[in-house]
Design a protein around this motif. Sequence first.
Motif, PDB file in Angstrom:
ATOM      1  N   GLU A   1      34.240  58.309  23.671  1.00  0.00           N
ATOM      2  CA  GLU A   1      34.935  57.153  24.238  1.00  0.00           C
ATOM      3  C   GLU A   1      34.461  56.933  25.674  1.00  0.00           C
ATOM      4  OE1 GLU A   1      38.266  54.409  23.307  1.00  0.00           O
ATOM      5  OE2 GLU A   1      37.016  55.728  22.131  1.00  0.00           O
ATOM      6  N   GLY A   2      34.194  55.681  26.015  1.00  0.00           N
ATOM      7  CA  GLY A   2      33.758  55.367  27.364  1.00  0.00           C
ATOM      8  C   GLY A   2      33.999  53.907  27.682  1.00  0.00           C
ATOM      9  N   VAL A   3      33.686  53.542  28.912  1.00  0.00           N
ATOM     10  CA  VAL A   3      33.831  52.159  29.365  1.00  0.00           C
ATOM     11  C   VAL A   3      32.470  51.695  29.868  1.00  0.00           C
ATOM     12  CG1 VAL A   3      34.958  50.631  31.033  1.00  0.00           C
ATOM     13  CG2 VAL A   3      36.251  52.486  29.979  1.00  0.00           C
ATOM     14  N   ALA A   4      32.021  50.549  29.386  1.00  0.00           N
ATOM     15  CA  ALA A   4      30.747  49.976  29.801  1.00  0.00           C
ATOM     16  C   ALA A   4      30.983  48.976  30.931  1.00  0.00           C
ATOM     17  CB  ALA A   4      30.088  49.281  28.612  1.00  0.00           C
ATOM     18  N   VAL A   5      29.956  48.754  31.743  1.00  0.00           N
ATOM     19  CA  VAL A   5      30.073  47.764  32.817  1.00  0.00           C
ATOM     20  C   VAL A   5      29.493  46.416  32.414  1.00  0.00           C
ATOM     21  CG1 VAL A   5      30.065  49.515  34.633  1.00  0.00           C
ATOM     22  CG2 VAL A   5      27.915  48.447  33.975  1.00  0.00           C
ATOM     23  N   ASN A   6      28.814  46.341  31.271  1.00  0.00           N
ATOM     24  CA  ASN A   6      28.201  45.081  30.842  1.00  0.00           C
ATOM     25  C   ASN A   6      29.294  44.027  30.628  1.00  0.00           C
ATOM     26  OD1 ASN A   6      26.922  43.033  29.020  1.00  0.00           O
ATOM     27  ND2 ASN A   6      25.170  44.370  29.407  1.00  0.00           N
ATOM     28  N   PRO A   7      29.197  42.874  31.302  1.00  0.00           N
ATOM     29  CA  PRO A   7      30.256  41.869  31.208  1.00  0.00           C
ATOM     30  C   PRO A   7      30.426  41.235  29.821  1.00  0.00           C
ATOM     31  CG  PRO A   7      28.456  41.048  32.573  1.00  0.00           C
ATOM     32  CD  PRO A   7      28.140  42.469  32.242  1.00  0.00           C
ATOM     33  N   LEU A   8      29.421  41.297  28.965  1.00  0.00           N
ATOM     34  CA  LEU A   8      29.577  40.710  27.630  1.00  0.00           C
ATOM     35  C   LEU A   8      30.586  41.475  26.779  1.00  0.00           C
ATOM     36  CD1 LEU A   8      26.004  39.616  26.470  1.00  0.00           C
ATOM     37  CD2 LEU A   8      27.834  38.224  27.423  1.00  0.00           C
TER      38      LEU A   8
END
Length: 144
Positions: free
Chosen positions: A78-85
Amino acid sequence: ASPPAASNRWVGRMGTDGPYDDFELALVDGGFELTTAPAVPVFCFETGGRPNNSWTSGELFDAPGPWAVGTDGQVAKEGVAVNPLVGRSPRTITYKVTGMARDGLRITGTLGMSFFGARPDVYWGTMVIINCAGAQSFEAVSAG
């Protein structure tokens, strides 16, 4: 955790040019563990939404390992991406290490990652799928 001994500390760079300041790793039982993580360039694109909507971002390779030298490996977490899409909600990110080799003075390989997202397109009444993937070669040298 205490920092690794100097002879066990390695410094790395993404690609083959520039200073060795993108990440650090420590040798552990036939492999390595990232002690500071690099950013991997990731390309995301939409299907089912606006045509040609894409975005490239630098995503943190947040899977310290240990990773075995000489074998390819992957882990999903589990993680969080920074890509705005894809937005900032937690998602499963698959981290991969491939082609890793050590010649005594250097460790080389490729770090990669992939993830996806989905959102409704209220204008068209469809579901938009966002696919994201990226990989970058690296090399590391002993810092001690």
